[in-house]
Design a protein around this motif. Structure first.
Motif, short mmCIF file in Angstrom:
data_model
loop_
_atom_site.label_atom_id
_atom_site.label_comp_id
_atom_site.label_asym_id
_atom_site.label_seq_id
_atom_site.Cartn_x
_atom_site.Cartn_y
_atom_site.Cartn_z
N ASP A 186 0.73 -1.16 -0.09
CA ASP A 186 0.06 0.10 -0.15
C ASP A 186 0.83 1.33 -0.06
O ASP A 186 1.65 1.42 0.81
CB ASP A 186 -0.88 -0.03 1.35
CG ASP A 186 -1.93 1.20 1.32
OD1 ASP A 186 -1.84 2.16 0.48
OD2 ASP A 186 -2.47 1.45 2.41
N PRO A 187 0.87 2.15 -1.09
CA PRO A 187 1.70 3.23 -1.13
C PRO A 187 1.20 4.37 -0.09
O PRO A 187 2.29 5.29 0.25
CB PRO A 187 1.50 3.75 -2.67
CG PRO A 187 0.03 3.19 -3.08
CD PRO A 187 0.01 1.98 -2.34
N PHE A 188 0.14 4.25 0.39
CA PHE A 188 -0.50 5.11 1.50
C PHE A 188 -0.18 4.84 3.03
O PHE A 188 -0.75 5.30 3.87
CB PHE A 188 -1.85 5.66 1.15
CG PHE A 188 -2.23 6.12 -0.02
CD1 PHE A 188 -1.58 7.49 -0.32
CD2 PHE A 188 -2.59 5.34 -1.18
CE1 PHE A 188 -1.73 8.03 -1.49
CE2 PHE A 188 -2.96 6.02 -2.21
CZ PHE A 188 -2.48 7.11 -2.55
N GLY A 189 0.54 3.31 2.86
CA GLY A 189 1.01 3.20 4.28
C GLY A 189 0.24 2.56 5.33
O GLY A 189 0.33 2.33 6.46
N GLU A 190 -1.16 2.49 4.94
CA GLU A 190 -2.03 1.75 5.66
C GLU A 190 -2.34 0.35 5.65
O GLU A 190 -2.64 -0.35 6.61
CB GLU A 190 -3.60 2.36 5.24
CG GLU A 190 -4.36 3.38 6.27
CD GLU A 190 -5.43 3.76 5.54
OE1 GLU A 190 -6.59 3.97 6.43
OE2 GLU A 190 -5.71 4.11 4.71
N GLY A 191 -2.01 -0.26 4.46
CA GLY A 191 -2.18 -1.57 4.19
C GLY A 191 -0.89 -2.11 4.39
O GLY A 191 0.09 -1.81 4.94
#
Lengths: 167, 623
Positions: free
Chosen positions: B60-65
């Motif tokens: 996940d590039p947004f760091g959540e996953g």
């Protein structure tokens, strides 16, 4: 009013809707820009994987929405006409009552500001970003009656294919 | 014309054909790109991995996953591994092409190839001497056999060096050796990429990318260079000649045969067979005025620069050419061929003929091509095209009246000849500042960029600022269509470059051939660096691929940077998911190999980056 519907048998679990959602709620609104932003742009819908099925979950903007009912600061409000539930970050105190009462678990959290985060159905767009991003058209944006007709026609097609006229 | 069509291409021939396609409901790559939107963000960022069956995994590039794959691979590992596999595919494509050429040379030397001959004995002997093969007093066939075997040996060899890498300046070779990226064998480095990127092997993105550079060098200074040099031996060294470019080269009253793909081994024979008096007579018999061969992509460049065969267009013209309804046969070999040509040809009388045992297309007519029977097969193909002419529906033919003249065929040898036998006039012009620098603009078309917009605008901007442009591949064809490959185009150049071009009678943009011929540009860079006693990375030179799309372009970009050259890409490579890899490629690489990448889709801004780079290099050289 058009709603976001999910054709549950169509989701392949690619998470494109989640990426598109995060990008739409970023400042740059481009993927390459969004991945470098702080606060991290967050998705507002979730592709769940349960019992070997992939199920996209997102705010249903319920009638008499429980999240709105419990919100004590007025951060969450429901438009009387469109029924869209919106969240005002300036009024949110991060008490998570909304998260606790949401039957679908689709009120998320923005970590940096410690406030709630939920689907706003992309107010700046004709078609929500998640719907547009879905490569298999598992997510569709249409009137309830239109969706029912679509489901009906798909079911009818199956019947038609299996039904034989005895000569 | 509709805005939507104008946005797809700057080429008026394409616009006319796209307008026709829209009216007739014919689908093109541009439509298919629209249907692919939005494209997968994980793929765009290089953050998906399918290298094992615990996956597919995504980060996940947004760091959540997930921040790691099942094995624990990080974004850095995933991105680097993906990049290396692209390099492997690109290096393999160029090098397998070279292997076929070496094999053809071998069979020709043995008298087993049907119709080929050694056209340039002088070059054969020069190359033999370079390989340390005795040649004096020996018949050319014997020398050619030894040379072909020596070249073929470099594919499977386990220890280096690869002969042509030693054309690079000594400082460059020493740097490659120091970094451990001097390639050992061509196939070996490609195989090692597949090994290292297998599940559970190399996970250090720096170590991975260094090996990627090694494999790419085995392409640029190995496979690609072998292809270029041995093709010159077999088919002749290109010499400047005038020709025509764009869809307007197709003829209303002749049998039109399109050759498309990359290897001249086939197209050379098609060109010869199209001149066969018996087939020409047959063409007249079926009511045509003659046989017209035209090229697309690099196989087109090969016959363009050696025979002046007209070029019908670049990569995105392949479907448009068929839509003219005037093509009797599209004859393809390998690489950059849309499989959809089979379906599209079925809408017309056009025969879509595949020829390579490596490249089959459902729906195509397969007429397999082998060296032993090369001329016979070429004759059969041309005959099939001629016999297809009566099936053409002339009422449906639409050939846009758009073509440009071009001057092509500037091999290194031809450039030297144009300079009067020595590099000195060019070096003098660079020293005096009449020419600020030399830039290679190369690469594909990509429907993500308005066709030829990136190519033509970057090249115009560079020559306007007194930068000599050398070009190959689909950029070369874009320049040909835009009239930039003519001595007269010097009028568009800055005063310094204009003066040099006018005194030598050369265009400000020099057509150096196909995509494997980027190796000619490396040779030219090495010669200039050696003449000045510096490394390639010290020169006021740069590379650019404004509309690149293929894995071959990834390999090319890597070997150009590993050769010390600043390279600007016009479309974003699938690496941004790892800030570390992106930083290494665009910043860190300069301190290691002296070259680095930049990404800039706007050709005017790309020109600015390049001009600034050239100014800095000139200053460092005290120019």
């Amino acid at each position: 009013m058009r709603e976001i519907f999910v054709r549950l048998d169509r989701c392949v679990g690619c998470h494109s809707c989640e990426l598109a959602c995060a990008v739409e709620h970023s400042r740059s609104r481009t993927l390459f820009g969004a991945i470098a932003e702080t606060p991290r742009p967050r998705r507002r819908l979730y592709v769940e994987y349960v019992l070997e099925r992939k199920i996209p979950f997102l705010c249903r903007h319920c009638e008499d929405a429980p999240c709105v009912t419990v919100c004590r600061t007025g951060a969450l409000t429901q438009d009387p006409l469109t029924r869209i539930v919106t969240h005002n970050p300036d009024r949110c105190i991060g008490c998570w009552m909304c998260t606790m009462v949401c039957p679908y678990g689709v009120v998320g959290r923005e970590w940096e500001r410690r406030i709630a985060l939920k689907c706003d159905r992309c107010p700046d767009r004709e078609v929500p970003a998640c719907v547009e991003a879905c490569p298999t058209r598992a997510l569709v944006f249409m009137e309830e009656e239109e969706f029912a007709r679509l489901a009906r026609r798909e079911a009818a097609k199956e019947v038609a294919q299996s039904y034989r006229v005895i000569p | 014309m509709e805005e939507r069509i104008l946005r797809r291409s700057v080429d008026p021939a394409s616009q006319a054909m796209l307008s026709l396609a829209a009216r007739q409901g014919l689908e093109t790559a541009w439509d298919r790109l629209e249907k692919q939107q939005p494209q997968c963000g994980f793929g765009e960022l290089g953050l998906c991995c399918r290298h094992c069956n615990m996956g597919p995994c995504r980060i996940d590039p947004f760091g959540e996953g997930p921040a790691r794959g099942v094995c624990g691979a990080t974004a850095d590992t995933m991105v680097a591994r993906g990049l290396l596999r692209a390099i492997a595919a690109g290096a393999a494509a160029h090098s397998d092409h070279a292997r076929d050429v070496a094999h053809t040379l071998k069979m020709t030397a043995q008298g087993k190839a049907g119709g080929y001959e050694i056209k340039n004995e002088a070059k054969l002997r020069r190359l033999a001497a370079e390989y340390g093969i005795p040649e004096a007093g020996r018949p050319k066939e014997e020398v050619a056999l030894d040379l072909a075997e020596a070249a073929l040996g470099e594919f499977g060899q386990q220890e280096g060096p690869i002969r042509f890498t030693r054309r690079a300046p000594p400082k460059r070779v020493a740097l490659w050796e120091k970094l451990g990226i001097d390639p050992r064998g061509i196939d070996r480095e490609i195989v090692e990429i597949m090994h290292r990127t297998h599940m559970g092997v190399d996970h250090d993105y720096i170590n991975l990318i260094l090996h990627g550079l090694r494999a790419s060098l085995a392409d640029g200074w190995g496979g690609s260079m072998i292809a270029t040099e041995l093709q010159d031996v077999l088919f002749g060294v290109p010499q400047p000649k005038r020709a025509e470019a764009n869809l307007g080269v197709l003829k209303q009253d002749q049998v039109n045969i399109i050759v498309h793909g990359h290897e001249p081994i086939l197209s050379e024979m098609i060109v010869a067979a199209a001149e066969d008096p018996e087939l020409v007579a047959l063409a007249k018999q079926v009511g045509a005025e003659g046989i017209n061969v035209a090229g697309i992509c690099c196989t087109g460049n090969e016959v363009l620069m050696r025979h002046g065969i007209p070029i019908a267009g670049n990569f995105l013209h392949q479907e448009l050419a068929v839509m003219t309804g005037a093509v009797e046969a599209v004859v393809v070999d390998v690489q950059c061929i849309f499989p959809v040509l089979a379906d599209l040809s079925a809408c017309y009388h056009t025969k879509f003929i595949s020829t390579s045992p490596k490249a089959k297309f459902p729906g195509a007519v397969h007429m397999e091509f082998h060296e032993e029977t090369a001329y016979e097969t070429a004759r059969a193909i041309v005959r099939a095209a001629v016999e297809n002419y009566p099936n053409r529906n002339q009422g449906r033919v639409f050939i846009p009246d758009v073509k440009s003249e071009c001057m092509v065929g500037f091999s290194v040898e031809a450039i030297l000849e144009a300079l009067g036998g020595s590099l000195d006039p060019l070096l003098g012009a660079v020293r005096s500042g009449a020419i600020k620098g030399i830039v290679a603009v190369v690469g594909c078309n990509n429907p993500k960029i308005q066709q030829d917009y990136g190519h033509v605008n970057l090249v115009r901007e560079l020559i306007r600022n007194n930068v000599l442009v050398v070009t190959t591949g689909c950029n070369a064809i874009a320049c040909a269509k835009a009239g930039l490959l003519l001595p007269e185009a010097a009028a568009q150049a800055g005063d310094g470059l204009k003066g040099v071009c006018q005194s030598l009678g050369i265009p400000p943009v020099l057509h150096m051939g196909s995509c494997v011929d980027i190796s000619r540009i490396l040779v030219a860079c090495a010669a200039i660096a050696n003449a000045l006693g510096v490394d390639i990375s010290d020169l006021p030179v740069a590379g650019a691929a404004p509309e690149w799309m293929s894995e071959k372009a990834v390999s090319i970009g890597a070997y150009v940077v590993a050769s010390g050259i600043f390279t600007v890409l016009g479309t974003v490579p699938q690496v941004l998911g790892s800030p570390n890899v992106a930083h290494l490629l665009t910043v860190g690489a300069e301190g290691v190999v002296g070259g680095k990448f930049a990404v800039e889709p706007d050709p005017f801004k790309a020109a600015r980056l390049i001009l600034d780079h050239i100014a800095a290099k000139r200053a460092a050289l005290g120019l």
